[in-house]
Design a protein around this motif. Structure first.
Motif, PDB file in Angstrom:
ATOM      1  N   LYS A   1       4.180 -21.376 -12.728  1.00 59.44           N
ATOM      2  CA  LYS A   1       5.401 -20.959 -12.498  1.00 59.44           C
ATOM      3  C   LYS A   1       6.573 -21.935 -12.000  1.00 59.44           C
TER       4      LYS A   1
ATOM      5  N   ILE B   1      -2.797 -16.790 -13.134  1.00 58.59           N
ATOM      6  CA  ILE B   1      -1.967 -15.908 -13.887  1.00 58.59           C
ATOM      7  C   ILE B   1      -0.859 -15.503 -13.062  1.00 58.59           C
TER       8      ILE B   1
ATOM      9  N   ASP C   1       5.072 -17.877  -3.755  1.00 56.46           N
ATOM     10  CA  ASP C   1       3.918 -18.106  -3.858  1.00 56.46           C
ATOM     11  C   ASP C   1       3.442 -18.566  -5.083  1.00 56.46           C
ATOM     12  N   MET C   2       2.283 -19.231  -5.204  1.00 52.96           N
ATOM     13  CA  MET C   2       1.841 -19.606  -6.400  1.00 52.96           C
ATOM     14  C   MET C   2       1.257 -18.720  -7.330  1.00 52.96           C
ATOM     15  N   PRO C   3       0.890 -18.783  -8.607  1.00 55.40           N
ATOM     16  CA  PRO C   3       0.350 -17.746  -9.559  1.00 55.40           C
ATOM     17  C   PRO C   3      -0.889 -17.256  -8.860  1.00 55.40           C
TER      18      PRO C   3
ATOM     19  N   GLU D   1       2.975 -13.660 -12.620  1.00 56.88           N
ATOM     20  CA  GLU D   1       3.713 -12.273 -12.840  1.00 56.88           C
ATOM     21  C   GLU D   1       4.306 -12.190 -14.143  1.00 56.88           C
TER      22      GLU D   1
ATOM     23  N   ASN E   1       1.643 -12.602  -7.597  1.00 56.83           N
ATOM     24  CA  ASN E   1       1.439 -13.838  -7.085  1.00 56.83           C
ATOM     25  C   ASN E   1       0.795 -14.170  -6.025  1.00 56.83           C
TER      26      ASN E   1
END
Lengths: 392, 372
Positions: free
Chosen positions: A36, A298, B279-281, A300, B297
């Motif tokens: 992300k 993984i 948040d991280m994944p 969003e 996440n």
């Protein structure tokens, strides 16, 4: 503008040509990382977490995506009335005006920007490393030692030392010699490219350097050796913790894979030192009936119907029924269609791997499918090959 | 859509939501893995191009204020932006409104000082993702005084709480039934209204002067029956789900496991914005298993997750099993624990080897911060 004790200057102008197809259209700091983030989120978040609230980002190569990503700086709490993040491209000045000739010249050209804040110290950062670091602790060490320049170092394995810029120091960490990639290293303290200068000294050496037409205007090649020659006070500051140069395809892939080991060598879930990023605003990801996910990250917006093993999936990735993704980094919006196989590969943003195509091999170099590229049904991409959408 | 403002009225009757709304307004109820209910109304307004949004709050509004903050996540932090209108306690107003009209009455000054010609007025407990532009066009084209949005496929609310309209071939409202057990009309009210700001202010002040509280009965129904206002309907055929009971909350979340339903509610051109948590994944570790679930996440999954919705930062330990459940942010299911048909509120913990199995018809709610 009110005085700041320390301002940060982030060198984000390089092309990062060793990342090949991934930086053909974007600057290296804008390359996605870790599901992300983008690489630049790490130095920017480190600044925020270290209470450094003026950050100049020096851009030159392909700045559009980086500029829009940084925007007002709000994801990093850097949209401030007194301070914030500033994108600083090269500009025209009357009759003159030129590109940034080197790292030192980029800072030299922005002396007026720095002077606006009347700082005592200037922190110089680069946009190609993954690490969490308290710059404020380094600044305290710099002040305590009365240093003119402090260079952050980490101790690398001796057998690797000849690949780095090595700093030889005395017993008080004072730098006596700087050697770029020495064949016979005398120390294992490798420079991280993170510098804190006392601003008055920095300004003096930037001006001297600019006056020398033979100079490469580079910190490593020119400024640091000049300061050592003049017997200025240069110290190292030893950083312990995860640090990775993600300047090559292999190291970018490896660093993503590092996030899948337990415990994570760099804890990205630490609430006291969050890494901030711009958020794409997608719903939670969906793992469908019959899908399998093992040891993966993984994000969003993903839709997983196939098998994902030991991989990092960025926002909005689709893995369709029967597709298999192993040891891969799949960047935002990429689509892996039915029955396609991806292994030891980086699939860049919005790439499409059509049904039954095969990308990468179990061993060998990392295969790369470039941003927006399409791999046709039944096609194969061998290990180490890069596919460019523009060449298709 | 520069000439439209938005008004979100929160504080609906939440008695059937039980523990879920004991400390928060329905608008602030966490939903769909990473959102709060109000995100859907706010995002719809933003996608319509509305820049001036008032949120009328009643009791329990602190978590709502914390969530919306300055309105930045919705790009509503500008010169106009978003205004929170908390109850203004006076001798006449004790802080709990006895109806929509009452709530509007306390905020007529906001209506007066806003500049836009039109207003979109909505409740805060219906989930939808609407671009109001078409409805506004229809409102102007029909020369309507009030346009009411309705749906023919709305998931119905608690018994006796629904309003139905009867519309003619031109979509003009010719009948309105409130709380009928066997309604003649099939156009279920979404309790979203479009009108001129000035008209809304006048109706509010007249109503208040006559001691009225109920917008639907005392203003809408009366004027429809007497033919004194031109009231038109506008059909919205997308997803509309009223969150007014534990069962409707549970069913809505579970409906999101269907891909078509999810893609209809979250089209890529109209994302739903919410407060960002950085948040991280989500991490899948070891022998984790996951089947037909939505995961936000920051989750950390070592156990088994089936037909469930995990909010941000949820931890499922090794050997734990989560089925048909909704687990809100930062809740933990420890080693070997098992839950089925449960709704776990924020930061709740199911200890090692704990078991909580509820029947499908009656999901169990575990309150915020509770450790079991």
């Amino acid at each position: 503008m009110r005085k700041k004790k320390c301002v940060a200057m982030l060198l984000a102008g390089g092309q990062g040509s060793r990342l090949g197809i991934l930086t053909k259209k974007v600057a290296k700091p804008a390359v996605p990382f870790g599901g992300k983030f983008r690489i630049i989120d790490f130095p920017l978040s480190n600044c925020t977490n270290s209470s450094i609230d003026v950050v100049g980002v020096l851009t030159q190569y392909r700045p559009l995506e980086l500029n829009s990503y940084i925007g007002s700086g709000s994801p990093w709490d850097l949209d401030l009335s007194n301070g914030g993040v500033f994108v600083l491209p090269p500009y025209q000045t009357g009759k003159t005006g030129e590109w940034y000739k080197g790292t030192a010249n980029a800072i030299y050209q922005n002396i007026p920007f720095i002077e606006q804040w009347d700082p005592d110290y200037v922190l110089v950062l680069s946009g190609d490393h993954i690490y969490k670091m308290d710059y404020n602790a380094m600044l305290r060490a710099h002040i305590d030692k009365g240093a003119d320049l402090t260079i952050a170092v980490r101790e690398v394995p001796w057998e690797d030392a000849s690949r780095f810029g090595i700093l030889n120091t005395d017993e008080n960490d004072r730098i006596i010699e700087f050697e770029e990639k020495p064949a016979k290293p005398k120390s294992n303290k490798a420079s991280m490219g993170v510098y804190i200068f006392t601003w008055s000294k920095m300004r003096k050496y930037l001006e001297l350097d600019e006056a020398d037409p033979k100079s490469d205007n580079d910190f490593g090649k020119n400024i640091i050796p000049e300061m050592l020659n003049a017997n200025e006070k240069l110290f190292t500051y030893t950083f312990e913790g995860y640090w990775k140069d993600v300047g090559t395809i292999e190291s970018l892939w490896e660093s993503n894979m590092d996030l899948l080991t337990l415990p994570m060598p760099i804890d990205l879930s630490d609430k006291r030192w969050r890494i901030y990023a711009r958020n794409p605003g997608m719903p939670p990801h969906h793992i469908d009936k019959g899908a399998k996910v093992y040891n993966s990250l993984i994000t969003e917006g993903c839709e997983v119907k196939g098998i994902v093993h030991h991989s990092v999936l960025f926002a909005g990735v689709t893995v369709d029924v029967g597709a298999e993704v192993t040891d891969a980094v799949v960047m935002p919006g990429a689509i892996i269609e039915r029955g396609a196989v991806v292994r030891r590969a980086i699939v860049a943003e919005n790439a499409v791997i059509k049904a039954g195509a095969i990308v990468g091999e179990e061993t060998g170099n990392i295969a790369v499918v470039g941003p927006g590229a399409t791999i046709a049904s039944g096609e194969t991409v061998a290990a180490g090959v890069q596919i460019d959408a523009d060449a298709q | 859509m520069k000439d439209v403002m938005g008004l979100i009225v929160t504080g609906e009757n939440d008695i059937h939501l039980g523990e879920l709304t004991s400390q928060r307004a329905v608008a602030a109820l966490p939903i769909a893995g990473r959102y709060r209910v109000i995100d859907f109304q706010l995002s719809s307004m933003v996608h319509t191009g509305i820049k001036n949004v008032g949120i009328i709050t009643q009791k329990n509004y602190s978590s709502l204020m914390d969530h919306v903050g300055s309105g930045r996540e919705w790009d509503l932090h500008g010169k106009q932006g978003m205004v929170i209108l908390p109850p203004f306690l006076t001798r006449e107003n004790m802080g709990v409104y006895s109806g929509l009209l009452d709530a509007l009455k306390s905020n007529t000054s906001f209506l007066s000082r806003s500049k836009q010609e039109y207003v979109v007025l909505t409740n805060s407990h219906t989930i939808y993702n609407i671009d109001f532009t078409e409805a506004l066009r229809a409102h102007v084209a029909n020369k309507a005084d009030i346009t009411v949005l309705y749906s023919r496929n709305k998931a119905s609310g608690v018994d006796g709480d629904d309003t139905y309209y009867t519309v003619d071939e031109n979509n003009k409202v010719i009948g309105m039934e409130i709380g009928a057990l066997a309604p003649k009309g099939d156009a279920a009210s979404l309790k979203i209204y479009i009108t001129k700001r000035e008209l809304l202010r006048q109706l509010t002040e007249q109503g208040a002067a006559n001691g009225l509280h109920d917008f639907e009965r005392d203003i809408l129904q009366k004027n429809i029956n007497e033919g004194t206002l031109e009231v038109y309907g506008y059909e919205y055929d997308g997803i509309a789900w009223q969150i007014d009971s534990i069962q409707s909350y549970f069913n809505f979340n579970m409906a999101l496991l269907d891909s078509n339903f999810r893609h209809n509610l979250f089209p890529s051109e109209r994302p739903i914005y919410t407060k960002v948590r950085d948040d991280m994944p989500a991490r899948y570790i070891g022998d984790s298993e996951c089947d037909n679930s939505l995961i936000a996440n920051g989750c950390h999954i070592e156990g088994t997750v089936i037909n469930s919705i995990l909010f941000r930062g949820v931890k499922i330990a090794r050997g734990a099993v989560v089925k048909n459940s909704i687990v809100m942010q930062d809740a933990q299911i420890q080693e070997g624990a098992e839950i089925d048909h449960c709704i776990l509120d924020k930061q709740s913990v199911i200890r090692r080897n704990g078991r909580l199995i509820a029947p499908a018809a009656y999901p169990i709610v575990i309150a915020k911060n509770v450790v079991i």
